[in-house]
Design a protein around this motif. Sequence first.
Motif, PDB file in Angstrom:
ATOM      1  N   LEU A  55       2.632  17.047  25.059  1.00  0.00           N
ATOM      2  CA  LEU A  55       1.749  16.555  23.967  1.00  0.00           C
ATOM      3  C   LEU A  55       1.773  17.440  22.181  1.00  0.00           C
ATOM      4  CD1 LEU A  55      -1.547  15.513  25.960  1.00  0.00           C
ATOM      5  CD2 LEU A  55       0.848  13.829  25.494  1.00  0.00           C
TER       6      LEU A  55
ATOM      7  N   LEU B  94       6.211  16.439  21.425  1.00  0.00           N
ATOM      8  CA  LEU B  94       6.663  14.971  21.985  1.00  0.00           C
ATOM      9  C   LEU B  94       7.951  14.878  21.847  1.00  0.00           C
ATOM     10  CD1 LEU B  94       3.581  12.893  21.949  1.00  0.00           C
ATOM     11  CD2 LEU B  94       4.375  13.428  23.743  1.00  0.00           C
TER      12      LEU B  94
ATOM     13  N   ARG C  30       9.173   9.144  26.499  1.00  0.00           N
ATOM     14  CA  ARG C  30       8.169  10.114  25.071  1.00  0.00           C
ATOM     15  C   ARG C  30       6.779   8.675  25.402  1.00  0.00           C
ATOM     16  NH1 ARG C  30      10.785  10.150  20.167  1.00  0.00           N
ATOM     17  NH2 ARG C  30      12.643  12.300  21.288  1.00  0.00           N
ATOM     18  N   THR C  31       6.579   7.865  25.400  1.00  0.00           N
ATOM     19  CA  THR C  31       5.406   6.797  25.048  1.00  0.00           C
ATOM     20  C   THR C  31       4.899   7.430  26.803  1.00  0.00           C
ATOM     21  OG1 THR C  31       6.751   5.091  23.562  1.00  0.00           O
ATOM     22  CG2 THR C  31       4.086   4.689  25.195  1.00  0.00           C
TER      23      THR C  31
ATOM     24  N   GLN D 170       3.181  10.422  26.710  1.00  0.00           N
ATOM     25  CA  GLN D 170       2.071  10.432  26.103  1.00  0.00           C
ATOM     26  C   GLN D 170       0.120   9.890  26.062  1.00  0.00           C
ATOM     27  OE1 GLN D 170       3.206   9.047  21.698  1.00  0.00           O
ATOM     28  NE2 GLN D 170       1.429   8.890  21.192  1.00  0.00           N
TER      29      GLN D 170
ATOM     30  N   ASP E  25      -4.277   8.758  23.952  1.00  0.00           N
ATOM     31  CA  ASP E  25      -3.896  10.100  22.167  1.00  0.00           C
ATOM     32  C   ASP E  25      -5.005  11.249  22.579  1.00  0.00           C
ATOM     33  OD1 ASP E  25      -1.596   8.365  21.564  1.00  0.00           O
ATOM     34  OD2 ASP E  25      -2.538   8.288  19.985  1.00  0.00           O
TER      35      ASP E  25
ATOM     36  N   THR F 108      -2.402  15.979  19.511  1.00  0.00           N
ATOM     37  CA  THR F 108      -1.155  16.076  19.276  1.00  0.00           C
ATOM     38  C   THR F 108      -1.020  15.994  17.173  1.00  0.00           C
ATOM     39  OG1 THR F 108      -1.950  13.902  18.817  1.00  0.00           O
ATOM     40  CG2 THR F 108      -0.175  14.707  21.504  1.00  0.00           C
TER      41      THR F 108
END
Length: 260
Positions: free
Chosen positions: A113, A116, A124-125, A128, A206, A210
């Motif tokens: 995280l 990324l 990636r999404t 995340q 999230d 990050t």
Amino acid sequence: MKNFLQQPIRFLIAGAAVVLLIISCQSTPQAQTSQTSPSTTQPSAVASRAGELSAYPAQLPPLPYEYGALAKAIDAETMKLHHDRHHASYVDNLNEALKQQSNLQNRSVEALLRDLNSVPEAIRTTVQNNGGGHLNHTIFWQIMSPNGGGQPTGAVAEAINQTFGSFENFRKQFNEAGGGRFGSGWVWLVRNSQGQLQITTTPNQDNPITEGLYPILGNDVWEHAYYLRYQNRRAEYLTNWWNVVNWEEVNRRFQLASQP
């Protein structure tokens, strides 16, 4: 003859001096760059006392209490669905995403995280969202307790009073931020890179790491966290949630975040 012999000696002495000067000039910057200001250092482990959270295979942690133990704020059915279905799905989805990524499997959730861009764009999404969901909920279960509630104690209490004026002011601002987060997300008390406490919110799953922030306290404001009891009354959920906050764990997290 004497002058002839002395001249090479002078050259040797001068050469040695130049070498020493070069070595000293090269070593000084290395020593400076290795020193990091304690106020800008963030601990790497976020969710576990044992260390960073394994990304693969990710494992669903057991609840540290019974489903109905937090009834002062959250009903047993909500806790069961939240842990056994929602959190479990984040774990399963993260494992599926990393199943073919042998170069990422030995990394922690925190490491993924925080970087990324190192994760292939195709997943990636997914990483995340589901890595964040796994990390957020692992923290969430720990910062609640059947014996929680009341006023904060220890170093975190002093820091909250210094930053926000009083616990009451902090709680009011925290609830307002959580209530103001549109849609799904989280509200957090974090330590920023300057070593200061601040309240922030994040969308979806999230996590504050990050953005270079260390999460000390966080509340889930997704509807699945409260809907069975509170329906659309998020403000009531936010108010009652303080009755189960595990201040001992929050204080531990604050002290960890404050260490150099």
